[in-house]
Motif scaffolding. Sequence first.
Motif, PDB file in Angstrom:
ATOM      1  N   ALA A 149     -23.298  31.545  -0.001  1.00  0.00           N
ATOM      2  CA  ALA A 149     -22.052  31.840   0.598  1.00  0.00           C
ATOM      3  C   ALA A 149     -21.308  30.803   0.685  1.00  0.00           C
ATOM      4  N   GLU A 150     -21.581  29.521   0.856  1.00  0.00           N
ATOM      5  CA  GLU A 150     -20.685  28.178   0.892  1.00  0.00           C
ATOM      6  C   GLU A 150     -19.969  28.066  -0.306  1.00  0.00           C
ATOM      7  N   ASP A 151     -20.783  28.306  -1.362  1.00  0.00           N
ATOM      8  CA  ASP A 151     -20.115  28.088  -2.782  1.00  0.00           C
ATOM      9  C   ASP A 151     -18.795  28.992  -2.938  1.00  0.00           C
ATOM     10  N   GLU A 152     -18.906  30.341  -2.613  1.00  0.00           N
ATOM     11  CA  GLU A 152     -18.111  31.377  -2.754  1.00  0.00           C
ATOM     12  C   GLU A 152     -16.660  31.105  -1.781  1.00  0.00           C
ATOM     13  N   ALA A 153     -17.145  30.771  -0.571  1.00  0.00           N
ATOM     14  CA  ALA A 153     -16.199  30.423   0.463  1.00  0.00           C
ATOM     15  C   ALA A 153     -15.126  29.205   0.033  1.00  0.00           C
ATOM     16  N   GLN A 154     -15.957  28.260  -0.614  1.00  0.00           N
ATOM     17  CA  GLN A 154     -15.078  27.046  -0.991  1.00  0.00           C
ATOM     18  C   GLN A 154     -14.304  27.272  -2.174  1.00  0.00           C
ATOM     19  N   GLU A 181     -13.968  19.236  -3.376  1.00  0.00           N
ATOM     20  CA  GLU A 181     -14.697  18.528  -2.883  1.00  0.00           C
ATOM     21  C   GLU A 181     -16.219  19.210  -2.964  1.00  0.00           C
ATOM     22  N   THR A 182     -17.153  18.223  -3.250  1.00  0.00           N
ATOM     23  CA  THR A 182     -18.487  18.674  -3.438  1.00  0.00           C
ATOM     24  C   THR A 182     -19.441  18.650  -1.979  1.00  0.00           C
ATOM     25  N   ILE A 183     -18.646  18.586  -1.172  1.00  0.00           N
ATOM     26  CA  ILE A 183     -19.640  18.255   0.341  1.00  0.00           C
ATOM     27  C   ILE A 183     -19.748  19.540   0.918  1.00  0.00           C
ATOM     28  N   SER A 184     -20.746  19.769   1.709  1.00  0.00           N
ATOM     29  CA  SER A 184     -21.291  20.744   2.228  1.00  0.00           C
ATOM     30  C   SER A 184     -20.707  20.931   3.628  1.00  0.00           C
ATOM     31  N   VAL A 185     -19.959  22.085   3.898  1.00  0.00           N
ATOM     32  CA  VAL A 185     -19.313  22.109   5.125  1.00  0.00           C
ATOM     33  C   VAL A 185     -19.793  23.423   6.033  1.00  0.00           C
ATOM     34  N   SER A 189     -14.079  35.526   2.863  1.00  0.00           N
ATOM     35  CA  SER A 189     -15.267  35.286   1.766  1.00  0.00           C
ATOM     36  C   SER A 189     -16.628  35.377   2.386  1.00  0.00           C
ATOM     37  N   LEU A 190     -16.936  34.882   3.650  1.00  0.00           N
ATOM     38  CA  LEU A 190     -18.112  34.660   4.202  1.00  0.00           C
ATOM     39  C   LEU A 190     -18.582  36.307   4.440  1.00  0.00           C
ATOM     40  N   GLY A 235     -21.546  38.860   2.638  1.00  0.00           N
ATOM     41  CA  GLY A 235     -22.552  39.351   3.718  1.00  0.00           C
ATOM     42  C   GLY A 235     -23.109  38.375   4.537  1.00  0.00           C
ATOM     43  N   PHE A 236     -22.688  37.236   4.614  1.00  0.00           N
ATOM     44  CA  PHE A 236     -23.074  36.140   5.515  1.00  0.00           C
ATOM     45  C   PHE A 236     -22.579  36.422   6.891  1.00  0.00           C
ATOM     46  N   LEU A 237     -21.442  36.864   7.013  1.00  0.00           N
ATOM     47  CA  LEU A 237     -20.942  37.437   8.197  1.00  0.00           C
ATOM     48  C   LEU A 237     -20.733  38.616   8.393  1.00  0.00           C
ATOM     49  N   ILE A 238     -20.707  39.430   9.479  1.00  0.00           N
ATOM     50  CA  ILE A 238     -20.449  40.949   9.580  1.00  0.00           C
ATOM     51  C   ILE A 238     -19.382  40.895  10.432  1.00  0.00           C
ATOM     52  N   SER A 239     -18.277  41.568  10.239  1.00  0.00           N
ATOM     53  CA  SER A 239     -16.984  41.828  10.809  1.00  0.00           C
ATOM     54  C   SER A 239     -16.878  43.419  11.377  1.00  0.00           C
ATOM     55  N   THR A 240     -16.607  43.477  12.673  1.00  0.00           N
ATOM     56  CA  THR A 240     -16.424  44.749  13.370  1.00  0.00           C
ATOM     57  C   THR A 240     -15.179  44.603  14.115  1.00  0.00           C
TER      58      THR A 240
END
Length: 231
Positions: free
Chosen positions: A37-42, A49-53, A99-100, A104-109
């Motif tokens: 999920a992070e890779d896709e959102a970045q 940057e290659t840092i994890s956020v 992106s999240l 599927g990392f987040l669900i939006s309603t």
Amino acid sequence: FLQSEMTNPLFLTLFCQNYTGTDFDMFTLFEKVIEKAEDEAQKAVGMKETISVLNSLVDEMVGFRLTHSALTMTQEELFELKFWERYGLTSSKIPFVSSLVRSGFLISTAAEHTETYYLGYNLLEDFVCAKTILREHPQKEELISYVQNDLLKIENGCISNYHNIDIFIVVCGLYAEKYHEECFEDIEVNVTDEFDKNDIVRRYLESFVWRKSSSVDSETFRSFINRYPID
């Protein structure tokens, strides 16, 4: 365990997208969910940057969840988190969150003109909450005090915060994996209400089907089930 969880479309999606074919491990699966999920959102916001956020965002969402006993966040609450300014993403909130949601990392309603968000699978939420709790309370005595007084809020032998029991169970699993000892009974001993005690013992025993084998000591497990026989 897998047979029953495969009936949950959210879990099935996460499993199919992230399972690598190796021995099944729930915690490793969730770590891969977060990484993907992070890779896709970045990429969605053009971060080079290659840092994890993402874990930082999750930590703030967990803090909100535990402080407010809220299972969801409104878009306004999500966008007000310090995370966005800290990582220079104040102008990229919508594509990052979108992106999240796509992953599927987040669900939006949406209801009554208010958009709300929550993590895509209940056990994933329990996992990230438990990880944050262990990181913020690394000492055993401090951890036990937090679980008793804040997470479960055990008063007069009864659990007040029933909605946090599953988080507590995951905390026990992660603690055992990290320290190679159990902490369940240090907290369970303070629960004297028969219904509450039976409930957490049952959930604790069920957790062994998804815990890492490296976090389970067979002698300790046998000793436990001898003291707490199940039907």
